[in-house]
Design a protein around this motif. Structure first.
Motif, PDB file in Angstrom:
ATOM      1  N   UNK A   1     131.968   3.152  -7.363  1.00 40.71           N
ATOM      2  CA  UNK A   1     131.222   3.790  -8.024  1.00 40.71           C
ATOM      3  C   UNK A   1     129.755   3.376  -8.011  1.00 40.71           C
ATOM      4  N   UNK A   2     129.657   2.295  -7.441  1.00 38.88           N
ATOM      5  CA  UNK A   2     128.180   1.504  -7.412  1.00 38.88           C
ATOM      6  C   UNK A   2     127.238   1.963  -6.278  1.00 38.88           C
ATOM      7  N   UNK A   3     127.800   2.655  -5.397  1.00 35.81           N
ATOM      8  CA  UNK A   3     127.173   3.375  -4.525  1.00 35.81           C
ATOM      9  C   UNK A   3     125.992   3.930  -4.413  1.00 35.81           C
ATOM     10  N   UNK A   4     125.756   4.852  -5.298  1.00 39.98           N
ATOM     11  CA  UNK A   4     124.636   5.853  -5.432  1.00 39.98           C
ATOM     12  C   UNK A   4     123.434   4.716  -6.134  1.00 39.98           C
ATOM     13  N   UNK A   5     123.884   4.085  -7.262  1.00 43.68           N
ATOM     14  CA  UNK A   5     122.751   3.115  -7.726  1.00 43.68           C
ATOM     15  C   UNK A   5     122.365   2.108  -6.747  1.00 43.68           C
ATOM     16  N   UNK A   6     123.160   1.461  -5.860  1.00 50.66           N
ATOM     17  CA  UNK A   6     122.580   0.514  -4.849  1.00 50.66           C
ATOM     18  C   UNK A   6     121.759   1.378  -3.753  1.00 50.66           C
ATOM     19  N   UNK A   7     122.027   2.442  -3.475  1.00 51.89           N
ATOM     20  CA  UNK A   7     121.299   3.259  -2.478  1.00 51.89           C
ATOM     21  C   UNK A   7     119.635   3.589  -3.192  1.00 51.89           C
ATOM     22  N   UNK A   8     119.910   3.970  -4.407  1.00 54.35           N
ATOM     23  CA  UNK A   8     118.629   4.143  -4.922  1.00 54.35           C
ATOM     24  C   UNK A   8     117.676   2.973  -5.227  1.00 54.35           C
ATOM     25  N   UNK A   9     118.298   1.816  -5.372  1.00 52.91           N
ATOM     26  CA  UNK A   9     117.530   0.704  -5.454  1.00 52.91           C
ATOM     27  C   UNK A   9     116.708   0.278  -4.207  1.00 52.91           C
ATOM     28  N   UNK A  10     117.600   0.495  -3.266  1.00 50.68           N
ATOM     29  CA  UNK A  10     117.243   0.280  -1.692  1.00 50.68           C
ATOM     30  C   UNK A  10     115.962   1.074  -1.511  1.00 50.68           C
ATOM     31  N   UNK A  11     116.195   2.373  -1.758  1.00 52.69           N
ATOM     32  CA  UNK A  11     114.935   3.184  -1.588  1.00 52.69           C
ATOM     33  C   UNK A  11     113.569   2.937  -2.420  1.00 52.69           C
ATOM     34  N   UNK A  12     113.729   2.242  -3.465  1.00 53.92           N
ATOM     35  CA  UNK A  12     112.836   2.101  -4.186  1.00 53.92           C
ATOM     36  C   UNK A  12     112.056   0.696  -3.516  1.00 53.92           C
TER      37      UNK A  12
ATOM     38  N   UNK B   1     119.588  12.548  -4.835  1.00 50.29           N
ATOM     39  CA  UNK B   1     118.531  13.578  -4.921  1.00 50.29           C
ATOM     40  C   UNK B   1     117.449  13.506  -5.812  1.00 50.29           C
ATOM     41  N   UNK B   2     117.855  13.209  -7.145  1.00 48.11           N
ATOM     42  CA  UNK B   2     116.907  13.292  -8.122  1.00 48.11           C
ATOM     43  C   UNK B   2     115.828  11.959  -8.061  1.00 48.11           C
ATOM     44  N   UNK B   3     116.248  11.005  -7.455  1.00 46.72           N
ATOM     45  CA  UNK B   3     115.812   9.632  -7.075  1.00 46.72           C
ATOM     46  C   UNK B   3     114.527   9.935  -6.163  1.00 46.72           C
ATOM     47  N   UNK B   4     115.132  10.720  -5.197  1.00 45.38           N
ATOM     48  CA  UNK B   4     114.015  11.335  -3.921  1.00 45.38           C
ATOM     49  C   UNK B   4     112.973  11.945  -4.550  1.00 45.38           C
ATOM     50  N   UNK B   5     113.350  12.918  -5.415  1.00 45.49           N
ATOM     51  CA  UNK B   5     112.369  13.440  -6.087  1.00 45.49           C
ATOM     52  C   UNK B   5     111.282  12.730  -6.948  1.00 45.49           C
TER      53      UNK B   5
ATOM     54  N   UNK C   1     110.585   9.785  -6.841  1.00 47.73           N
ATOM     55  CA  UNK C   1     109.810   8.770  -5.798  1.00 47.73           C
ATOM     56  C   UNK C   1     108.751   9.502  -4.871  1.00 47.73           C
ATOM     57  N   UNK C   2     108.959  10.834  -4.889  1.00 46.16           N
ATOM     58  CA  UNK C   2     108.087  11.725  -4.217  1.00 46.16           C
ATOM     59  C   UNK C   2     108.451  11.546  -2.824  1.00 46.16           C
ATOM     60  N   UNK C   3     109.664  11.149  -2.285  1.00 41.77           N
ATOM     61  CA  UNK C   3     110.025  11.144  -1.083  1.00 41.77           C
ATOM     62  C   UNK C   3     110.898  12.034  -0.496  1.00 41.77           C
ATOM     63  N   UNK C   4     111.334  13.320  -1.234  1.00 37.38           N
ATOM     64  CA  UNK C   4     112.112  14.200  -0.721  1.00 37.38           C
ATOM     65  C   UNK C   4     111.260  15.041   0.674  1.00 37.38           C
ATOM     66  N   UNK C   5     110.296  15.134   0.610  1.00 39.36           N
ATOM     67  CA  UNK C   5     109.449  16.006   1.630  1.00 39.36           C
ATOM     68  C   UNK C   5     109.660  15.233   2.857  1.00 39.36           C
TER      69      UNK C   5
END
Length: 456
Positions: free
Chosen positions: A163-174, A231-235, A237-241
């Motif tokens: 269950x750590x997958x999303x947290x790790x992905x968000x940290x990498x996006x940041x 998906x919320x993290x992409x929003x 970070x203004x990266x969704x588009x």
């Protein structure tokens, strides 16, 4: 002079911004019908429904196998997994040896993450691996396949909590945003594979369901929530588009051979959870389940979102896309030139994703799997050893090539009407293509992908 520098800087930034981030969410055993937007009677997936509303839902996507490891091999390499003698899931060494398989996918194979990494992308993998196995300690780590960062399970070394997958992905996006690099993330979630690791808060969401359905709905709801966090993290970070997001699954849903209670079980990579008795996935009417080459085993969800590039709230029920297409597609989007020595089995589907008119698919699709059972037996889906799809036709072949079934997937997408006896010329033509393809395959696995445990 300052104006010239500003113009040059703007041009450089504009060029960098033209390459999208790529987030590939790959579920495990998630059936085509296991989405509320696909009509599931009780599973709730509001975040994936949102993805479909903001993107295009492709109904004719197929993976390259009915089971996990070969399906993932196709994504990584753009090749049919039989080219690497990977026809089943990676297990412990004696099982791999008995089935004529290697013990891992070669890190020297052409690899999607490495191609992107070498061309300026920040690359990461979070979630299930299963291109080796946690019971093979000398197998290569995911970092040897072209990833800057990873957290994984079903691999050698430390096992990341599922269950750590999303947290790790968000940290990498940041981190990628801070470093001003486009990112490629494989987010390969565990759900809804056994064991079912369910938290009480999610079981409480479905109090009206019996235990097995309650467990299944709960794990999918938890997975959908984590996808929503990304998906919320992409929003935020203004990266969704600027991000292509794709959701799919490695194969169709698992099912027990006969009804059993959802008892607790244990997996060496992911821990304790409920077993196969809680596997209640559905295929949306497609024939067969996991480990079958019928559409229920290989026809899985495929939702793509890229605002302004991919049409929103659209269903594409005709375009034929395969998992082997992902490497050439992602590389075209990332402006990566494929090596001259590499020929993918897939084709780029950039124009298809964007909804542009495209001629018929120029390459046939092929499958090979271990088979069991007898054809024509009621509810027997696992007798198929080979399959080929070319245009609207799909041919299924038994292990000895003495029995065939033929379906017109355009007129009969649920494979209800076997046309083999009426269309003998089509059967002969497709079988010839199948035999020609089989002749290109290796006689066995690459010995460099054998564990030292084979010598014991």
């Amino acid at each position: 002079m300052k104006s010239l520098l500003a113009l040059l800087l703007t041009s450089v930034l504009a060029f960098a911004d033209s390459r999208p981030n790529i987030l590939f969410i790959f579920a495990d055993d998630w059936g085509w019908g296991d989405l509320s937007c696909h009509g599931h009677p009780y599973v709730k997936t509001p975040n994936l429904d949102r993805l479909a509303e903001e993107g295009t839902d492709f109904h004719r996507f197929t993976v390259a196998s009915g089971v996990c490891s070969p399906s993932r091999t196709a994504v990584m390499t753009g090749h049919f997994p039989a080219r690497y003698a990977i026809d089943g899931h990676f297990a412990w060494v004696p099982s791999n040896k008995r089935r004529g398989m290697p013990d891992w996918l070669s890190p020297e194979a052409p690899l999607l993450p490495r191609l992107l990494q070498q061309n300026g992308y920040a690359t990461a993998h979070f979630g299930k691996w299963h291109l080796a196995n946690d019971m093979i300690p000398d197998s290569p780590l995911p970092s040897e396949y072209g990833y800057d960062e990873y957290g994984a399970f079903n691999c050698a070394g430390e096992q990341m909590p599922v269950h750590d997958d999303a947290k790790r992905a968000i940290e990498f996006m940041e981190m990628s945003q801070r470093e001003k690099k486009p990112f490629f993330i494989n987010l390969w979630i565990h759900e809804p594979h056994t064991p079912f690791h369910v938290l009480p808060k999610y079981r409480w969401r479905f109090p009206e369901l019996d235990e097995a359905d309650n467990i299944y709905a709960a794990v999918l709801s938890h997975a959908d929530d984590r996808i929503g966090e990304v998906l919320d993290a992409l929003d935020r970070l203004k990266l969704s588009d600027d991000t292509l997001v794709i959701f799919s699954s490695d194969n169709g849903p698992a099912r027990a051979k006969k009804p059993v209670d959802p008892a607790l079980t244990y997996d060496t990579a992911t821990g304790a959870g409920f077993g196969i008795g809680a596997a209640k996935g559905v295929t949306g009417g497609r024939k067969g389940y996991k480990a079958a080459l019928f559409e229920g085993g290989i026809g899985v969800p495929f939702i793509a979102r890229w605002p302004g590039k991919i049409a929103a709230d659209k269903i594409d029920a005709t375009s034929m896309i395969s998992a082997v297409d992902l490497l050439p597609t992602f590389c075209e989007l990332a402006e990566v030139k494929l090596p001259d020595t590499y020929t993918p089995d897939g084709v780029s589907q950039v124009s298809t994703l964007k909804g542009e008119a495209k001629p018929k698919r120029e390459k046939a699709l092929f499958w090979r799997m271990a088979s069991s059972g007898k054809p024509t037996t009621p509810d027997s889906f696992h007798w198929v050893s080979h399959a080929v799809v070319d245009q609207q036709w799909k041919l299924l072949s038994s292990r000895d090539g003495d029995y065939f079934e033929l379906y017109d997937l355009v007129a009969d997408p649920l494979e209800k009407i076997n046309l083999a006896d009426q269309k003998t010329e089509v059967v002969a033509e497709l079988n010839e293509k199948l035999e020609q393809w089989k002749a290109t395959l290796p006689e066995g696995p690459d010995p460099s992908c054998f564990s030292s445990l084979r010598n014991r």
